[in-house]
Design an enzyme around this catalytic site. Structure first.
Site, PDB file in Angstrom:
ATOM      1  N   LYS A 205       0.809  -1.266   0.152  1.00  0.00           N
ATOM      2  CA  LYS A 205      -0.059   0.133  -0.070  1.00  0.00           C
ATOM      3  C   LYS A 205       0.933   1.271   0.010  1.00  0.00           C
ATOM      4  O   LYS A 205       0.771   2.288  -0.804  1.00  0.00           O
ATOM      5  CB  LYS A 205      -0.906   0.045   1.223  1.00  0.00           C
ATOM      6  N   GLU A 211      10.639  -4.536   4.011  1.00  0.00           N
ATOM      7  CA  GLU A 211      10.902  -5.930   3.487  1.00  0.00           C
ATOM      8  C   GLU A 211      10.674  -6.123   2.052  1.00  0.00           C
ATOM      9  O   GLU A 211      11.472  -6.799   1.282  1.00  0.00           O
ATOM     10  CB  GLU A 211       9.984  -6.982   4.398  1.00  0.00           C
ATOM     11  N   GLY A 268      -4.368  -2.450   5.631  1.00  0.00           N
ATOM     12  CA  GLY A 268      -3.490  -3.511   4.895  1.00  0.00           C
ATOM     13  C   GLY A 268      -4.215  -4.845   5.005  1.00  0.00           C
ATOM     14  O   GLY A 268      -4.562  -5.607   4.243  1.00  0.00           O
ATOM     15  N   ARG A 269      -4.750  -5.191   6.500  1.00  0.00           N
ATOM     16  CA  ARG A 269      -5.206  -6.343   6.921  1.00  0.00           C
ATOM     17  C   ARG A 269      -6.596  -6.806   6.501  1.00  0.00           C
ATOM     18  O   ARG A 269      -7.079  -7.503   6.807  1.00  0.00           O
ATOM     19  CB  ARG A 269      -4.983  -6.483   8.285  1.00  0.00           C
ATOM     20  N   GLU A 354      -3.555  -6.996  14.991  1.00  0.00           N
ATOM     21  CA  GLU A 354      -3.030  -5.770  14.719  1.00  0.00           C
ATOM     22  C   GLU A 354      -4.339  -4.812  15.045  1.00  0.00           C
ATOM     23  O   GLU A 354      -4.063  -3.514  15.173  1.00  0.00           O
ATOM     24  CB  GLU A 354      -2.657  -5.747  13.579  1.00  0.00           C
ATOM     25  N   HIS A 385      -2.041 -34.069  17.666  1.00  0.00           N
ATOM     26  CA  HIS A 385      -0.788 -34.531  18.287  1.00  0.00           C
ATOM     27  C   HIS A 385       0.344 -33.795  18.544  1.00  0.00           C
ATOM     28  O   HIS A 385       1.484 -34.262  18.526  1.00  0.00           O
ATOM     29  CB  HIS A 385      -0.600 -35.508  16.905  1.00  0.00           C
ATOM     30  N   LYS A 513      10.120  -0.551  13.704  1.00  0.00           N
ATOM     31  CA  LYS A 513      10.650  -0.187  12.481  1.00  0.00           C
ATOM     32  C   LYS A 513      11.716   1.022  12.688  1.00  0.00           C
ATOM     33  O   LYS A 513      12.763   1.020  12.065  1.00  0.00           O
ATOM     34  CB  LYS A 513       9.688   0.389  11.611  1.00  0.00           C
TER      35      LYS A 513
HETATM   36  O1  F6P Z   1       4.029  -2.809   9.683  1.00  0.00           O
HETATM   37  C1  F6P Z   1       2.580  -3.176   9.573  1.00  0.00           C
HETATM   38  C2  F6P Z   1       1.790  -2.963   8.190  1.00  0.00           C
HETATM   39  O2  F6P Z   1       1.871  -1.601   7.994  1.00  0.00           O
HETATM   40  C3  F6P Z   1       0.607  -3.582   8.102  1.00  0.00           C
HETATM   41  O3  F6P Z   1      -0.522  -3.029   9.034  1.00  0.00           O
HETATM   42  C4  F6P Z   1       0.486  -3.836   6.521  1.00  0.00           C
HETATM   43  O4  F6P Z   1      -0.286  -4.846   6.309  1.00  0.00           O
HETATM   44  C5  F6P Z   1       2.162  -4.272   6.429  1.00  0.00           C
HETATM   45  O5  F6P Z   1       2.714  -3.213   7.181  1.00  0.00           O
HETATM   46  C6  F6P Z   1       2.475  -3.916   4.988  1.00  0.00           C
HETATM   47  O6  F6P Z   1       2.390  -2.585   4.695  1.00  0.00           O
HETATM   48  P1  F6P Z   1       2.257  -2.295   3.164  1.00  0.00           P
HETATM   49  O7  F6P Z   1       1.227  -2.591   2.451  1.00  0.00           O
HETATM   50  O8  F6P Z   1       2.113  -0.625   2.886  1.00  0.00           O
HETATM   51  O9  F6P Z   1       3.614  -2.508   2.467  1.00  0.00           O
END
Ligand code: F6P
Length: 549
Positions: A205, A211, A268-269, A354, A385, A513
C-alpha cells in the site's frame, strides 16, 4: 487503568459470578433446546455457539453492552464511509471492495464505486491475459510462475486465500509468496525460477515497506541481469504493482499501466478484497475472485441487517468478550480442520491482534478492561498430536474456534469422514470432559485391577468445560471462504466498538521499525554504539564480530 465500569458491564460481572462455576454438562442438561438456541445459520453456513459457556441471560446482557457502546451507530458510521479511523483521519471502506450492486456506495455523495469497478476491470483484463498465456515475457514466453512480494496484509490475505482455494486453481500457473527480509525466503525461490516466464507482483500500500522493497529490488536485479539489453522491456513485462502510491511505483520503474490502485481507506489487513487479491484472480480467475467478493458481501448484508441477537459477527464478538473479560481467558485458538486453511491462523493473528491489540481507547485514554486475547492456532488433526494435551488437561482456559467444511474438494476416498469425526470429537471432549466416575468405569470394564485403577485415575480424568465455537461451511469454495473471512472482520470491528478501540490503526508496529532503521548503520559499522542500551550494544558488537554484512 481506569476502574470505571458501566452498568451493563457490572451486570455481566454479577452474572458471571454465578455462571462461572456452572459446567457445560449442566448447561446442556438443563436445556434440551440449547443447540437450536445457540446456533445460527447464515445461508448454508452453520455456526454452533452452544458449547460456549453462556446462557440466555449472559447473551441478553452482552447485547445490552453492545447497545450501550452504540454498536448500531458505529456500524452505521462504518457503512456510511465516515472517517472512523480517526487517528489516521481515514474512512474504513473495505465493504466497498466487495460491493457488487450497480448503485453508489457508500452514498451518492461519497461514491467510491467507479474507481473500485475500474480496478476490478483492470484486474480482469490482466488476469485473463496471463491465464490465457497472452501476456508474454521479454523473450516471448507465457507466464508460468507468479511471485507476490509483500508482507503483512499485502501477503497474509492473498497467500491464505490462494492456498485455501488450491482445488480451484488454474493448473500450470504456480503461485509463490515472498515476504521475509531473510534471503532464505527469496534466494531458493529465485534459484528455482526461469526469469523469462516469471511475473512479480509488488504489493505494498505504501510502497515503502522495508521487507517488500528490498525483496523487490533483489528480484528486479535478478530479472534485469537475465534480460541484459532487454532489461527495460523486462521490467514492463514482468513487474506489476499494487499500491496507493503510484509515484513510488513509477520511481521503482513500474509503468503506470502496470499499477493496480488501492486507496487510503483500505487497511492493509482488510485489503485482500482489493487489487491485493490479484494473486487470487490469477490463481482462480476473476470470476472466482468475484465469488469470494460475493460471499463477503453476503456477510456484510447479514451484519448490517440481522437483529443483534441473531447476528453472527455480533454473537461471536460478544462471546469472545465474555471469554476474555469475564471468564478470564487470555488466549484464543483457531483450529481449522482443513489442510487448505493452514494459513488462516496467521491471517487471523494479524486481523485480530493488529486491530485490537491495544490498551488505549479511541479517546486516547487507557482502556478500562483488557482487550484482544492472544490469537494462535494450527490445523487439525495435526494439532491433536502436538498441543491438544494442554487444551484437555493443562488447566488453562483456552476458548477455540473449530472450522471445517462438510465436503472436501480434494476427494481421496475415505478421508473426509474420519477428519470430521476428529473435528467433532475434540470440541465434545473439550466441552464435556470425562468425570472420575466415567474414567473409573472404563478402567474397570477394561479389566484393570483395582490397585492400578487408583494409580491411573487422576491421569484419565478430563475436566472439560473448555468453550468452543464450531463453524461448518458446506464446502471451502470462494463464496463460503468470503463469508468466513468477512465474518471475522466484522467480529473484530464489533469487539473494537465494545472495547472502545480504533481497530484500524496500528501505531504499535512503528517503534521497532524506527529502531531497526537506527540499528542498521551500527550493525554495518557506519556508526558507533554510543547511546545504545547495554544489551543491544553488546549484541551488536557480538554480531559485528561474527557476521559478514
Ligand atoms: O507494519 C505493519 C503494516 O503496516 C501492516 O499493517 C501492513 O499490512 C503491512 O505493514 C504492509 O504494509 P504495506 O502494504 O504498506 O507494505
Amino acid at each position: 487503568m481506569s476502574t470505571l465500569v458501566s452498568t451493563p458491564w457490572q451486570a455481566l460481572l454479577d452474572h458471571c459470578a454465578t455462571l462461572k462455576g456452572v459446567h457445560l454438562r449442566d448447561l446442556f442438561a438443563g436445556d434440551p433446546d440449547r443447540f437450536a438456541r445457540f446456533s445460527v445459520r447464515v445461508g448454508d453456513v452453520l455456526v454452533d455457539c452452544s458449547k460456549q459457556r453462556v446462557d440466555g441471560k449472559a447473551l441478553r446482557l452482552l447485547i445490552a453492552l453492545a447497545e450501550h457502546a452504540d454498536l448500531r451507530g458505529w456500524r452505521a458510521r462504518l457503512f456510511a464511509g465516515e472517517k472512523i479511523n480517526a487517528s489516521e483521519g481515514r474512512a474504513v471502506l473495505h465493504p466497498a471492495l466487495r460491493y457488487l450492486k450497480l448503485d453508489a456506495f457508500p452514498s451518492p455523495q461519497l461514491d467510491v464505486m467507479p474507481e473500485v469497478r475500474a480496478v476490478r476491470a483492470h484486474m480482469r483484463e490482466f488476469s485473463e491475459k496471463v491465464r490465457a498465456g497472452l501476456w508474454r515475457g521479454f523473450s516471448g514466453e507465457a507466464i508460468r510462475d507468479v511471485v507476490n512480494i509483500g508482507i503483512g496484509g499485502s501477503d497474509l490475505g492473498p497467500k491464505m486465500v490462494v492456498r485455501a482455494l488450491a482445488a480451484f486453481q488454474r493448473p500450470g500457473l504456480r503461485m509463490h509468496f515472498v515476504s521475509n527480509l531473510d534471503s532464505a525466503h527469496l534466494a531458493p525461490l529465485l534459484d528455482s525460477l526461469d526469469p523469462r516466464s516469471t511475473l512479480f507482483i509488488v504489493a505494498s500500500k505504501t510502497f515503502s515497506t522495508q521487507e517488500t522493497m528490498l525483496n523487490a529490488e533483489t528480484a528486479r536485479e535478478w530479472l534485469c541481469a537475465a534480460a541484459g539489453k532487454d532489461a527495460e522491456r523486462a521490467l514492463e513485462r514482468h513487474f506489476v504493482a499494487v499500491t496507493a502510491d503510484e509515484q513510488r511505483a513509477a520511481a521503482f520503474g513500474i509503468p503506470a499501466r502496470n499499477v493496480f490502485r488501492m486507496w487510503d481507506w483500505v487497511g492493509g489487513r482488510y485489503s485482500l478484497w482489493s487489487a491485493v487479491g490479484l494473486p487470487i484472480a490469477l490463481s482462480i480467475g476473476m470470476n472466482g475472485f468475484e465469488r469470494l467478493l460475493a460471499g463477503a458481501a453476503a456477510m456484510d448484508s447479514h451484519f448490517r441487517d440481522a437483529p443483534l441477537e441473531r447476528n453472527l459477527p455480533v454473537l461471536m464478538a460478544l462471546i469472545g468478550i465474555w471469554n476474555t473479560n469475564f471468564l478470564g481467558a487470555s488466549t484464543s485458538a483457531v483450529l481449522p480442520y482443513h489442510e487448505a486453511l493452514r494459513f488462516l491462523p496467521s491471517f487471523l493473528q494479524q486481523l485480530e491482534m493488529e486491530s485490537n491489540g491495544k490498551t488505549v481507547g479511541r479517546d486516547g485514554k487507557p482502556l478500562a478492561h483488557p482487550a484482544n486475547p492472544i490469537v494462535w492456532g494450527e490445523i487439525g488433526s495435526n494439532g491433536q498430536h502436538a498441543f491438544f494435551q494442554l487444551l484437555h488437561q493443562g488447566g488453562w482456559l483456552v476458548p477455540s474456534d473449530f472450522i471445517a467444511s462438510a465436503q472436501s474438494d480434494f476427494p481421496l476416498p475415505g478421508h473426509q469422514a474420519p477428519l470430521m469425526a476428529n473435528f467433532l470429537a475434540q470440541s465434545a471432549a473439550l466441552a464435556f470432559g470425562k468425570t472420575e466416575a466415567e474414567a473409573r468405569a472404563e478402567l474397570t470394564a477394561a479389566g484393570v485391577p483395582e490397585a492400578q485403577v487408583a494409580t491411573l485415575l487422576p491421569h484419565k480424568v478430563f475436566a472439560g468445560n473448555q468453550p468452543s465455537t464450531t463453524i461448518i461451511l458446506p464446502r471451502l469454495d470462494a463464496f463460503h471462504l468470503g463469508m468466513l473471512l468477512a465474518l471475522y472482520e466484522h467480529k473484530v470491528f464489533v469487539q473494537g466498538v465494545v472495547w472502545g478501540i480504533n481497530s484500524f490503526d496500528q501505531w504499535g508496529v512503528e517503534l521497532g521499525k524506527q529502531l531497526a532503521g537506527r540499528l542498521l548503520p551500527a550493525l554495518t559499522g557506519e556508526t558507533d554504539l554510543a547511546g545504545l542500551d547495554q544489551s543491544t550494544g553488546s549484541l551488536i558488537a557480538w554480531c559485528r564480530e561474527h557476521s559478514d554484512f
